[in-house]
Design a protein around this motif. Sequence first.
Motif, mmCIF file in Angstrom:
data_model
loop_
_atom_site.group_PDB
_atom_site.id
_atom_site.type_symbol
_atom_site.label_atom_id
_atom_site.label_comp_id
_atom_site.label_asym_id
_atom_site.label_seq_id
_atom_site.Cartn_x
_atom_site.Cartn_y
_atom_site.Cartn_z
ATOM 1 N N HIS A 1 -1.635 -31.555 30.812
ATOM 2 C CA HIS A 1 -2.786 -31.479 30.655
ATOM 3 C C HIS A 1 -3.527 -30.186 30.112
ATOM 4 O O HIS A 1 -2.310 -29.443 30.207
ATOM 5 C CB HIS A 1 -3.574 -31.580 32.254
ATOM 6 C CG HIS A 1 -3.245 -32.445 32.953
ATOM 7 N ND1 HIS A 1 -2.350 -32.608 33.670
ATOM 8 C CD2 HIS A 1 -4.171 -33.489 32.698
ATOM 9 C CE1 HIS A 1 -1.734 -34.255 33.764
ATOM 10 N NE2 HIS A 1 -3.512 -35.165 33.720
ATOM 11 N N GLY B 1 -8.321 -32.535 29.449
ATOM 12 C CA GLY B 1 -8.190 -33.783 29.532
ATOM 13 C C GLY B 1 -6.472 -34.438 29.675
ATOM 14 O O GLY B 1 -5.704 -33.156 29.524
ATOM 15 N N THR B 2 -5.691 -35.162 29.440
ATOM 16 C CA THR B 2 -4.431 -34.524 28.793
ATOM 17 C C THR B 2 -4.261 -34.387 27.779
ATOM 18 O O THR B 2 -5.047 -34.789 26.936
ATOM 19 C CB THR B 2 -3.558 -36.584 29.379
ATOM 20 O OG1 THR B 2 -3.788 -37.098 28.207
ATOM 21 C CG2 THR B 2 -4.109 -36.864 30.774
ATOM 22 N N GLU C 1 -2.326 -35.495 26.052
ATOM 23 C CA GLU C 1 -2.604 -36.813 24.609
ATOM 24 C C GLU C 1 -3.690 -37.053 23.716
ATOM 25 O O GLU C 1 -4.109 -37.142 22.685
ATOM 26 C CB GLU C 1 -1.502 -38.091 25.136
ATOM 27 C CG GLU C 1 -1.035 -38.443 24.422
ATOM 28 C CD GLU C 1 -0.065 -39.410 24.682
ATOM 29 O OE1 GLU C 1 1.294 -39.241 25.544
ATOM 30 O OE2 GLU C 1 -0.700 -40.629 24.788
ATOM 31 N N GLU C 2 -4.562 -37.061 25.218
ATOM 32 C CA GLU C 2 -6.055 -37.996 24.781
ATOM 33 C C GLU C 2 -6.516 -36.163 24.084
ATOM 34 O O GLU C 2 -7.429 -36.449 22.581
ATOM 35 C CB GLU C 2 -6.855 -37.303 25.820
ATOM 36 C CG GLU C 2 -6.875 -38.222 26.796
ATOM 37 C CD GLU C 2 -7.862 -38.581 28.205
ATOM 38 O OE1 GLU C 2 -7.192 -39.335 29.045
ATOM 39 O OE2 GLU C 2 -7.797 -36.853 28.430
ATOM 40 N N SER D 1 -5.289 -36.126 20.174
ATOM 41 C CA SER D 1 -4.978 -36.669 19.582
ATOM 42 C C SER D 1 -6.799 -37.056 19.344
ATOM 43 O O SER D 1 -6.984 -37.382 17.803
ATOM 44 C CB SER D 1 -4.427 -38.178 19.455
ATOM 45 O OG SER D 1 -4.141 -38.573 20.774
ATOM 46 N N HIS D 2 -7.784 -36.794 19.974
ATOM 47 C CA HIS D 2 -9.095 -37.254 19.225
ATOM 48 C C HIS D 2 -9.804 -35.974 20.076
ATOM 49 O O HIS D 2 -10.928 -35.703 21.271
ATOM 50 C CB HIS D 2 -9.512 -38.667 20.125
ATOM 51 C CG HIS D 2 -8.833 -39.072 19.592
ATOM 52 N ND1 HIS D 2 -9.160 -40.543 18.678
ATOM 53 C CD2 HIS D 2 -8.095 -40.315 20.321
ATOM 54 C CE1 HIS D 2 -8.276 -41.273 18.299
ATOM 55 N NE2 HIS D 2 -7.720 -41.491 19.433
ATOM 56 N N LYS E 1 -13.352 -33.523 21.261
ATOM 57 C CA LYS E 1 -14.559 -34.024 21.250
ATOM 58 C C LYS E 1 -14.943 -32.825 20.425
ATOM 59 O O LYS E 1 -15.841 -33.251 19.723
ATOM 60 C CB LYS E 1 -14.583 -34.870 21.823
ATOM 61 C CG LYS E 1 -14.094 -35.552 22.232
ATOM 62 C CD LYS E 1 -14.766 -36.498 23.942
ATOM 63 C CE LYS E 1 -13.524 -37.540 24.463
ATOM 64 N NZ LYS E 1 -12.751 -36.511 24.995
#
Lengths: 338, 220
Positions: A215, A228-229, A231-232, A235-236, A238
């Motif tokens: 995380h 977030g994780t 990966e989240e 890749s994106h 925010k």
Amino acid sequence: MYEETMISVKDVSKSFETKEAVVNALDHVNLEIHKGEIYGIIGMSGAGKSTLVRCLNFLERPTTGTVCIEEHDLSMMSEEELRKLRTKIAMIFQHFNLLMQRTVLDNICFPLEIVGMPKKKAREKAAELLKIVDLEEKAKAYPSQLSGGQKQRVAIARALAMDPKILLCDEATSALDPTTTKSILALLKDINQRFGITIVIITHEMAVVQEVCTHVAIIDQGTLAETGTVEEVFSHPKTKAGKKLIYQSSNKDYSLMHGKKCIRIVFSENSSFEPVIGNMVLECKAPVNILLADTKDIGGIAHGQMILQLPEEEMIANRMIEYLRERKLGVEVLEDYV
Amino acid sequence: MFDHQTISMLAKETWTTIYMTLTSTTLAYALGLPMGIALVLTAADGLKPNVVIYKILDFIVNIVRSVPFIILLIMLMPFTKLIVGKSYGPAATVVPLTIAAAPFIARLVESSLLEVDKGVIEAAQSMGASTWHIVWKVLLAEARVSLIVGGTIALATILGYSAMSGAVGGGGLGDVAIRYGYHRYQVDIMMVTVVLLVALVQVMQYIGTKISRKMDKRNR
């Protein structure tokens, strides 16, 4: 899956008073770290991450807000109770902070001496810990005789001496070269899996987070930008701070390249053996400009990201994006990358 | 060149100088070490910040350090008499020497302890070390080389002070130099005492440097 909360930070602010002004190092930070996670806290220098990690064991007392370790509110504890708790929250540092006048073995004995373990027993335990960090032959050496990576291994062994529940790493790999960094991170991962110790990693390098963390929290100017994780978030991203860290964009003058479309590609499930960018260029018969490429092969699958600048012609550019999407790559158009 | 009597007198006074220097350095260290530790701990960025205690200690140290030793020696005479029963002689010299040297040693200890890496102190705190543990196992242990170098400096300085007490009949080599060399114009005896004083400082410095080198594990 039921996850046990290990560290919970609620509405924590910390301000320092200097002669000129009050500096808000942390501004209403909320964070939840679960048992067994490897949690990365990333931010630019001066973002407040070092202050945040020191609030987790109350080396710094937050100005407002609460920090709980396994439901115990630290602000309610006496000095004595805090000291006892700290023996279970180990910490390693950028500059290792070993006792220079003690041998490696005696350095590892230090936390055990503090809690009054008999010398012989402490030495036995220290010798065992040296095995875990793979430094048995250096037991009688002094820190000045060790390399940076070896010093950090000693610090890790010292941190493990008290069988901690949590290991805080404050820029623990920032003074090390890339190869040594990798081996230290691998060791941390191993420790996390073998002993189930929750690890918090403070860093300014996205690569460190990607390598080991499950995380991540992005901290920017004292506030929590996003969590977030890995990966989240990777890749994106925010937020602006997140994008800045992940795209690694600098403030260089790219004015020459203005007006062309930039895209970011995220690799996560493609075969490393497929020359996807090369094929795209051949297919569309137009060159692209690679602005950033940070990929690696993990078990035959390509991981990482790339930032491309596409040809000016709208049609070709769109075809390229389509081509990449067809190959299941994550593509996003960057509006103001350069 | 000197008769037997003069030589045995010089030997005796050399020993007196060594006795005064070592005794007062030891006593001054016993006073100065806790003062130095207290200065470091109670400082604004110390482990136990306490403005009042720090300011008081700082003030005492500065005051005593700014009074010239020869004046302090005279000023303290009633106090010395109270403690040792007389105001002259080697035992009486130890009192003002100790009082003059303690604040000096406190400053030396303070600066040695401040050299200890703040990160190492923080590491000890993160392990749950108490202030006592940090003082004993981190500050004093890590600063030991610097403390010994400081101790050697203190020895040489106190040796110099002890010679000064010869002006008021303090005993030791300084006393000899003033009595024979100054009052009786026996330049040769004065020169010998100077040579002996220089030799004493050299030996102390040599031993101090040797020990500190041997104890230092930082550069290998």
